[in-house]
Design an enzyme around this catalytic site. Structure first.
Site, mmCIF file in Angstrom:
data_model
loop_
_atom_site.group_PDB
_atom_site.id
_atom_site.type_symbol
_atom_site.label_atom_id
_atom_site.label_comp_id
_atom_site.label_asym_id
_atom_site.label_seq_id
_atom_site.Cartn_x
_atom_site.Cartn_y
_atom_site.Cartn_z
ATOM 1 N N GLY A 31 26.379 19.560 81.271
ATOM 2 C CA GLY A 31 25.163 19.803 82.002
ATOM 3 C C GLY A 31 25.386 21.422 82.717
ATOM 4 N N HIS A 37 25.020 26.937 76.152
ATOM 5 C CA HIS A 37 24.655 25.478 75.754
ATOM 6 C C HIS A 37 23.300 25.815 74.813
ATOM 7 C CE1 HIS A 37 26.704 24.425 79.692
ATOM 8 N NE2 HIS A 37 27.118 23.850 78.778
ATOM 9 N N GLN A 61 38.149 13.852 81.803
ATOM 10 C CA GLN A 61 38.976 15.028 81.312
ATOM 11 C C GLN A 61 39.247 15.898 82.407
ATOM 12 O OE1 GLN A 61 35.074 15.912 79.185
ATOM 13 N NE2 GLN A 61 35.643 18.213 79.698
ATOM 14 N N LYS A 151 33.563 29.276 72.765
ATOM 15 C CA LYS A 151 34.035 29.486 74.235
ATOM 16 C C LYS A 151 35.229 28.516 74.685
ATOM 17 C CE LYS A 151 33.875 29.595 78.914
ATOM 18 N NZ LYS A 151 33.765 28.343 79.259
ATOM 19 N N VAL A 178 28.864 32.786 74.113
ATOM 20 C CA VAL A 178 27.796 33.785 74.743
ATOM 21 C C VAL A 178 28.233 34.275 76.100
ATOM 22 C CG1 VAL A 178 25.317 33.831 75.307
ATOM 23 C CG2 VAL A 178 25.996 32.290 73.356
ATOM 24 N N SER A 188 29.522 27.022 83.311
ATOM 25 C CA SER A 188 28.597 26.190 84.211
ATOM 26 C C SER A 188 29.680 26.416 85.681
ATOM 27 C CB SER A 188 28.729 24.671 84.049
ATOM 28 O OG SER A 188 28.007 24.394 82.877
HETATM 29 P P1 AMP Z 1 30.558 22.056 78.967
HETATM 30 O O1 AMP Z 1 29.095 21.599 79.137
HETATM 31 O O2 AMP Z 1 31.124 23.149 79.245
HETATM 32 O O3 AMP Z 1 31.457 20.666 78.331
HETATM 33 O O4 AMP Z 1 30.065 22.737 77.228
HETATM 34 C C1 AMP Z 1 29.276 22.081 76.329
HETATM 35 C C2 AMP Z 1 29.589 22.674 75.196
HETATM 36 O O5 AMP Z 1 28.965 24.083 75.281
HETATM 37 C C3 AMP Z 1 31.055 22.880 74.557
HETATM 38 O O6 AMP Z 1 30.662 22.770 73.072
HETATM 39 C C4 AMP Z 1 31.247 24.440 75.131
HETATM 40 O O7 AMP Z 1 32.262 25.028 74.078
HETATM 41 C C5 AMP Z 1 29.943 24.983 74.846
HETATM 42 N N1 AMP Z 1 29.872 26.428 75.751
HETATM 43 C C6 AMP Z 1 30.175 26.371 76.915
HETATM 44 N N2 AMP Z 1 29.924 27.595 77.265
HETATM 45 C C7 AMP Z 1 29.715 28.518 76.298
HETATM 46 C C8 AMP Z 1 29.583 29.758 75.965
HETATM 47 N N3 AMP Z 1 29.366 30.564 76.964
HETATM 48 N N4 AMP Z 1 29.000 30.012 74.551
HETATM 49 C C9 AMP Z 1 28.921 29.275 73.812
HETATM 50 N N5 AMP Z 1 29.238 27.653 73.975
HETATM 51 C C10 AMP Z 1 29.412 27.597 75.152
#
Ligand code: AMP
Length: 287
Positions: A31, A37, A61, A151, A178, A188
């Site tokens: 989130g 995302h 985690q 990322k 990104v 986040s």
């Molecule tokens: P998180 O909410 O941080 O657990 O991320 C959820 C998914 O979004 C994971 O697969 C991350 O690798 C991806 N994600 C987070 N930040 C980025 C970003 N800046 N660019 C691409 N994917 C991202």
């Protein structure tokens, strides 16, 4: 967009989708959604007939209680963003819905060899928590394809290994990293930076990109020398504290001594209490 808050609601939806023969594309998230995302949502839509997302801040985690409790949350905004970006079904369970009353009593999945080193070394147990929640979500959502961002480069490898090791019938697709306009990797956790810290944070990607160009132009291949350059670059900003700086083989994630193959430069950096990660490719074919 259907919002499933319980396992039962999710199962009913998934059963209905499967009965219709839909190809399910899945994007798990914690989130506080940003364009990183949302780009995975776009990729997911192109890969399946129904896009399923999850929003769940997974306590297992986190290795620091404060990191978990301060993790940014904005569920109502996220639901609106997901709806606008074409998510068909979103799973937003409470912690007890997934883990019951006592998380520590539950079965866990142990991450494979890709979890050693890098974030696995400085965040013990982190990847076990990741593969456990991803396994639970894969069982519930039964996706045909799941999208993970580059990322979290090591996480992508760990998940690919999970799927191979436990024979999950799901294809893992990587989504490109990104960045903000100034180069900072979207995260986040960027929401936790104060304005001064946000200004300093840009230094991380600047150092990585400068190193990428320097490696290309100087033809230097000695990894120790390159790592020193990165560490010196980061040290120019006293409020940055490197957790690790490493150069590894893009496939095996093994540390390299010399740039003889495709390499990935990865860093984790603290700004105050906020830990940010970033990575870039060092492409030796152009050397
Ligand atoms: P998180 O909410 O941080 O657990 O991320 C959820 C998914 O979004 C994971 O697969 C991350 O690798 C991806 N994600 C987070 N930040 C980025 C970003 N800046 N660019 C691409 N994917 C991202």
């Amino acid at each position: 967009m259907f919002v499933a808050r319980t396992v039962q609601e999710l199962r009913q939806q998934v059963t209905a989708l499967k009965a219709l023969g839909r190809r399910i594309a899945f994007v798990p998230t914690m989130g506080c959604l940003h364009e990183g995302h949302l780009s995975l949502f776009d990729l997911g839509k192109s890969q399946g007939d129904c896009l399923v997302a999850s929003i769940f801040v997974n306590p297992t985690q986190f290795n620091s209680v404060s990191d978990y409790s301060f993790y940014p949350r904005q569920l109502e905004v996220d639901l609106q963003l997901a709806r606008e970006r074409g998510v068909g079904l979103v799973f937003v369970p409470e912690v007890d819905e997934i883990f019951g009353g006592n998380v520590s009593l539950n079965c866990r999945v142990v991450a494979g060899s890709y979890s050693a080193g890098l974030c696995g070394a400085t965040r013990p147990g982190h990847f076990d928590g990741v593969v456990t929640i991803v396994s639970i979500l894969f069982h519930l959502v039964q996706p045909d394809v799941a999208i993970f961002g580059e990322k979290d480069y090591q996480q992508l490898k760990v998940i690919t290994q999970l799927v191979q090791s436990l024979h999950f019938p799901v294809e893992i697709i990587p989504g490109p990293l990104v960045r903000e306009k100034d180069g900072l990797a979207m995260s986040s956790r960027n929401n936790r930076l104060n304005p001064q810290e946000r200004q300093v944070a840009v230094k991380i990607s600047q150092v990585l990109f400068a190193t990428q160009s320097w490696v290309r132009e100087s033809k230097v291949r000695d990894v120790a020398q390159i790592l020193r350059k990165v560490e010196q670059g980061l040290a120019e900003s006293p409020s940055l504290r490197a957790d690790y700086v490493q150069i590894v083989d893009v496939h095996s994630l093994q540390p390299l001594e010399e740039l003889l193959s495709q390499a990935q430069l990865l860093v984790a950096v603290f700004i105050g209490n906020v830990r940010l990660i970033d990575n870039v490719r060092l492409d030796v074919s152009t050397i």
